[in-house]
Design a protein around this motif. Sequence first.
Motif, PDB file in Angstrom:
ATOM      1  N   VAL A 181     -57.894 -82.606 -67.178  1.00 18.60           N
ATOM      2  CA  VAL A 181     -58.681 -81.892 -68.180  1.00 18.60           C
ATOM      3  C   VAL A 181     -59.245 -80.609 -67.588  1.00 18.60           C
ATOM      4  CG1 VAL A 181     -59.304 -84.029 -69.366  1.00 18.60           C
ATOM      5  CG2 VAL A 181     -60.827 -83.106 -67.624  1.00 18.60           C
ATOM      6  N   GLN A 182     -59.592 -79.689 -68.484  1.00 14.07           N
ATOM      7  CA  GLN A 182     -60.177 -78.420 -68.065  1.00 14.07           C
ATOM      8  C   GLN A 182     -61.361 -78.106 -68.949  1.00 14.07           C
ATOM      9  OE1 GLN A 182     -57.467 -75.084 -67.489  1.00 14.07           O
ATOM     10  NE2 GLN A 182     -58.995 -73.679 -68.302  1.00 14.07           N
ATOM     11  N   GLY A 183     -62.424 -77.646 -68.306  1.00 13.51           N
ATOM     12  CA  GLY A 183     -63.608 -77.264 -69.054  1.00 13.51           C
ATOM     13  C   GLY A 183     -64.607 -76.594 -68.127  1.00 13.51           C
ATOM     14  N   GLY A 217     -44.854 -82.605 -74.928  1.00 12.43           N
ATOM     15  CA  GLY A 217     -45.445 -81.312 -75.261  1.00 12.43           C
ATOM     16  C   GLY A 217     -46.955 -81.428 -75.302  1.00 12.43           C
ATOM     17  N   ARG A 218     -47.666 -80.365 -74.916  1.00 14.38           N
ATOM     18  CA  ARG A 218     -49.122 -80.447 -74.867  1.00 14.38           C
ATOM     19  C   ARG A 218     -49.715 -80.759 -76.236  1.00 14.38           C
ATOM     20  NH1 ARG A 218     -53.724 -77.448 -75.208  1.00 14.38           N
ATOM     21  NH2 ARG A 218     -52.679 -75.609 -75.998  1.00 14.38           N
ATOM     22  N   SER A 219     -49.063 -80.256 -77.266  1.00 13.49           N
ATOM     23  CA  SER A 219     -49.597 -80.484 -78.609  1.00 13.49           C
ATOM     24  C   SER A 219     -49.532 -81.948 -79.022  1.00 13.49           C
ATOM     25  CB  SER A 219     -48.828 -79.629 -79.618  1.00 13.49           C
ATOM     26  OG  SER A 219     -47.465 -79.993 -79.627  1.00 13.49           O
ATOM     27  N   SER A 220     -48.689 -82.737 -78.352  1.00 10.46           N
ATOM     28  CA  SER A 220     -48.537 -84.143 -78.735  1.00 10.46           C
ATOM     29  C   SER A 220     -49.316 -85.086 -77.827  1.00 10.46           C
ATOM     30  CB  SER A 220     -47.059 -84.539 -78.738  1.00 10.46           C
ATOM     31  OG  SER A 220     -46.505 -84.408 -77.443  1.00 10.46           O
ATOM     32  N   ILE A 221     -50.017 -84.565 -76.824  1.00  6.79           N
ATOM     33  CA  ILE A 221     -50.811 -85.432 -75.959  1.00  6.79           C
ATOM     34  C   ILE A 221     -51.842 -86.185 -76.790  1.00  6.79           C
ATOM     35  CG2 ILE A 221     -52.554 -85.443 -74.127  1.00  6.79           C
ATOM     36  CD1 ILE A 221     -51.053 -83.263 -72.732  1.00  6.79           C
ATOM     37  N   GLY A 222     -52.394 -85.512 -77.762  1.00  3.63           N
ATOM     38  CA  GLY A 222     -53.412 -86.140 -78.592  1.00  3.63           C
ATOM     39  C   GLY A 222     -52.913 -87.324 -79.381  1.00  3.63           C
ATOM     40  N   ASN A 223     -51.601 -87.453 -79.528  1.00  2.00           N
ATOM     41  CA  ASN A 223     -51.033 -88.558 -80.307  1.00  2.00           C
ATOM     42  C   ASN A 223     -50.526 -89.698 -79.434  1.00  2.00           C
ATOM     43  OD1 ASN A 223     -51.420 -87.192 -82.804  1.00  2.00           O
ATOM     44  ND2 ASN A 223     -49.556 -85.996 -82.437  1.00  2.00           N
ATOM     45  N   MET A 224     -50.651 -89.551 -78.109  1.00  2.00           N
ATOM     46  CA  MET A 224     -50.185 -90.597 -77.201  1.00  2.00           C
ATOM     47  C   MET A 224     -51.225 -91.713 -77.106  1.00  2.00           C
ATOM     48  SD  MET A 224     -47.205 -89.752 -76.030  1.00  2.00           S
ATOM     49  CE  MET A 224     -47.089 -90.812 -74.593  1.00  2.00           C
ATOM     50  N   VAL A 269     -60.178 -90.574 -81.115  1.00  2.00           N
ATOM     51  CA  VAL A 269     -61.559 -90.528 -80.642  1.00  2.00           C
ATOM     52  C   VAL A 269     -62.140 -89.121 -80.680  1.00  2.00           C
ATOM     53  CG1 VAL A 269     -61.222 -92.532 -79.156  1.00  2.00           C
ATOM     54  CG2 VAL A 269     -60.848 -90.247 -78.221  1.00  2.00           C
ATOM     55  N   GLN A 270     -61.340 -88.137 -81.168  1.00  2.00           N
ATOM     56  CA  GLN A 270     -61.771 -86.730 -81.251  1.00  2.00           C
ATOM     57  C   GLN A 270     -62.319 -86.266 -79.890  1.00  2.00           C
ATOM     58  OE1 GLN A 270     -64.472 -86.971 -84.705  1.00  2.00           O
ATOM     59  NE2 GLN A 270     -62.892 -85.914 -85.878  1.00  2.00           N
ATOM     60  N   PHE A 271     -61.495 -86.494 -78.867  1.00  2.00           N
ATOM     61  CA  PHE A 271     -61.923 -86.250 -77.493  1.00  2.00           C
ATOM     62  C   PHE A 271     -62.335 -84.794 -77.268  1.00  2.00           C
ATOM     63  CE2 PHE A 271     -61.176 -85.295 -73.014  1.00  2.00           C
ATOM     64  CZ  PHE A 271     -61.826 -86.348 -72.394  1.00  2.00           C
ATOM     65  N   ALA A 272     -61.472 -83.853 -77.672  1.00  2.00           N
ATOM     66  CA  ALA A 272     -61.757 -82.435 -77.434  1.00  2.00           C
ATOM     67  C   ALA A 272     -63.018 -81.992 -78.169  1.00  2.00           C
ATOM     68  CB  ALA A 272     -60.566 -81.580 -77.858  1.00  2.00           C
ATOM     69  N   LYS A 273     -63.189 -82.460 -79.402  1.00  2.00           N
ATOM     70  CA  LYS A 273     -64.350 -82.059 -80.190  1.00  2.00           C
ATOM     71  C   LYS A 273     -65.626 -82.675 -79.637  1.00  2.00           C
ATOM     72  CE  LYS A 273     -66.086 -82.035 -84.947  1.00  2.00           C
ATOM     73  NZ  LYS A 273     -65.798 -82.424 -86.347  1.00  2.00           N
ATOM     74  N   ARG A 274     -65.546 -83.929 -79.206  1.00  2.00           N
ATOM     75  CA  ARG A 274     -66.738 -84.634 -78.738  1.00  2.00           C
ATOM     76  C   ARG A 274     -67.253 -84.078 -77.416  1.00  2.00           C
ATOM     77  NH1 ARG A 274     -66.502 -91.067 -78.265  1.00  2.00           N
ATOM     78  NH2 ARG A 274     -66.172 -90.771 -80.497  1.00  2.00           N
ATOM     79  N   TYR A 275     -66.323 -83.748 -76.505  1.00  2.00           N
ATOM     80  CA  TYR A 275     -66.735 -83.342 -75.167  1.00  2.00           C
ATOM     81  C   TYR A 275     -66.511 -81.861 -74.870  1.00  2.00           C
ATOM     82  CZ  TYR A 275     -66.786 -88.394 -74.513  1.00  2.00           C
ATOM     83  OH  TYR A 275     -67.044 -89.735 -74.640  1.00  2.00           O
ATOM     84  N   GLY A 276     -65.838 -81.142 -75.763  1.00  2.00           N
ATOM     85  CA  GLY A 276     -65.594 -79.725 -75.544  1.00  2.00           C
ATOM     86  C   GLY A 276     -64.694 -79.458 -74.366  1.00  2.00           C
ATOM     87  N   ILE A 277     -63.766 -80.361 -74.090  1.00  2.00           N
ATOM     88  CA  ILE A 277     -62.884 -80.271 -72.920  1.00  2.00           C
ATOM     89  C   ILE A 277     -61.437 -80.360 -73.378  1.00  2.00           C
ATOM     90  CG2 ILE A 277     -62.152 -81.516 -70.843  1.00  2.00           C
ATOM     91  CD1 ILE A 277     -65.044 -82.269 -70.398  1.00  2.00           C
ATOM     92  N   SER A 278     -60.578 -79.538 -72.785  1.00  2.00           N
ATOM     93  CA  SER A 278     -59.159 -79.533 -73.142  1.00  2.00           C
ATOM     94  C   SER A 278     -58.364 -80.443 -72.204  1.00  2.00           C
ATOM     95  CB  SER A 278     -58.598 -78.110 -73.049  1.00  2.00           C
ATOM     96  OG  SER A 278     -59.300 -77.237 -73.912  1.00  2.00           O
ATOM     97  N   VAL A 279     -57.447 -81.203 -72.756  1.00  2.00           N
ATOM     98  CA  VAL A 279     -56.557 -82.045 -71.953  1.00  2.00           C
ATOM     99  C   VAL A 279     -55.302 -81.249 -71.629  1.00  2.00           C
ATOM    100  CG1 VAL A 279     -55.247 -84.195 -71.847  1.00  2.00           C
ATOM    101  CG2 VAL A 279     -57.453 -84.137 -73.027  1.00  2.00           C
ATOM    102  N   VAL A 280     -55.073 -81.027 -70.349  1.00  2.00           N
ATOM    103  CA  VAL A 280     -53.952 -80.209 -69.901  1.00  2.00           C
ATOM    104  C   VAL A 280     -52.684 -81.037 -69.737  1.00  2.00           C
ATOM    105  CG1 VAL A 280     -53.142 -78.674 -68.065  1.00  2.00           C
ATOM    106  CG2 VAL A 280     -55.541 -78.655 -68.737  1.00  2.00           C
TER     107      VAL A 280
END
Length: 609
Positions: free
Chosen positions: A387-389, A370-377, A347-358
Amino acid sequence: MNIPDIPNNHALAMLLITVIALYFFRRDDIPLETSSLSVLVLLCLVFTIFPFEVNDQMLEPSSLFFGFGHEALVTVCALMIIGHALVRTGALVPVGRNLAKLWKISPALSLLITLIIAGTLSAFVNNTPIVVLLLPILANVALRTKTDTSPMLLPMGLATLVGGMTTTIGTSTNLLVVSVASDMGLPRIGMFDFSLPAVIAATVAIAYLWIVAPKLLPKRSPSLADTSPRLFSAYLNINEDSISNGKTVAEVLKLTDDQMTIQSIQRSPHYRNVRPFPDTVLREGDRLHVKDYPDQLKEFESVIQATMFSGAHKVDENHPLNAEKQMLAEIVVIQASGLVGRTLRDVQFAKRYGISVVALHRDGKAMEIGRSSIGNMIIHTGDVLLVQGEAEQIDELKENRGFLIIDGAADLPYSKKAPIALGVLFGVVTVAALGILPIAISSICGIVVLLATKCLSWEDISSALSSQVILIVVASLALGSAMMQTGGAEYIAQMFVALAFDLPPAGILSALMLMLAVLTNIVSNNAAAVIGTPIAISVATQLNVPVEPFILAVLFGANLSYATPMAYKTNILVMNAGGYQFSDFVRVGLPLVILMWITLSCLLTWLYL
């Protein structure tokens, strides 16, 4: 004890399919939609390959699709949409704001009022919007007053379940039981016909949740206990003697095992932004804009032999890393979020909302990934995204209203169309209660009004609907119908009566409710209710006693979803948001199940038998 004769092969097949269905409904590693559709397909194949004759007519396999047009499903979906409209317009926000003010005056009284309001609203609205409204309010109260959320969140969640059993529209389970009983020729049960025993039992339950439950719960730490930022922005300056000088972006990322993400490159002398393409060659004076945890940033600084800057200053003891304007928030994933069954990368969450998932929290604890793999869960209902923003980004996300946001602020969205949404709900319930229109028709009319007044869009409607609910209802209705027509339900009823032959009718009724209560805490409550309803009718017929109390025993038993977090979807929401453990539900929910079972058994016996 008279053991009933073995039923026909089709009835035995239905009993086997029922066991298989309940097993797969319980599996967490298989989507409920897949399990439900598989059961429906299996039923159709059985009756296609092995035809079955009912009253001198062949049972048409296609007739098992009747659930897609069943009034119970139409009503469930319509009420889900109306409930979403209440969230979308912020119609219940004034209730939440007044509750938040009251918590500052008297926490004990506030908890009681919160439980009563949660239960009352859930009698007319699906309890998910109620939990969506109250979770952030109670979490924010705890954050601001620095008190424990444990005595608040779980009792509130269970109160919505208690309130939901008091009317026919309180839960989808109630609607299914009432509709299936009506399909089988029984008089239609009115919206408030069983409210007397339900309200009495609910009063007992609310007293337990107010006085006893908070004392049974240990202190738990929600995932937002620490509201300080976790991720920090920094600039890694490429020096003349740096190993990164002259290498491509891809080569530099490889040095960090692809753990580093470069937001942008600032290139001297004017520090214009350069896109970090893989083949972009880095040179002396370039500054890589990165965002990560402090220890990770230090590691990157060392590995690529760069110098770390925060703003215009080199990072040192006098100029540490800082995260100005950054704040943490929790996003509790609900059906309307559009994230369920998808990955954040999809869903391109970070790009769409400008928010990082911690971090990602599931089943009450942070997942070890790992944080880098959260996007693949793959995201599940009830997951909590930490999230942080910037505050503006968090506020923008709130206005989406497809997310349940928990942060350090109590500002909740409210629109001018909120009174219209409330008026529609009141009108739908009133018209149905007075018998002017059936609830299926009045609720559909309500949706037309919501669309006409632009309280909802078609996109909102599609996000409000749950494929899980639709398919589990359709599969359960098909399985219940097949069980009834083949004689499988009658066989179970005969076995049940034979095993309980020493008990009076009141004891058999109580045993039936207990069986449903156990079943609903293990598998889907809708499946338990639809399968249990024809069994209850057969039991009452064999005992030659009134059918209604046995129908209500199934309805109430299937609503006792208190003892496990997976018993009901809002239990998962509460578990993750409050940091509860499985044992907390057993500790508080099991006594409540027993209390309600005894109370309702006595009330049904007194009022109906």
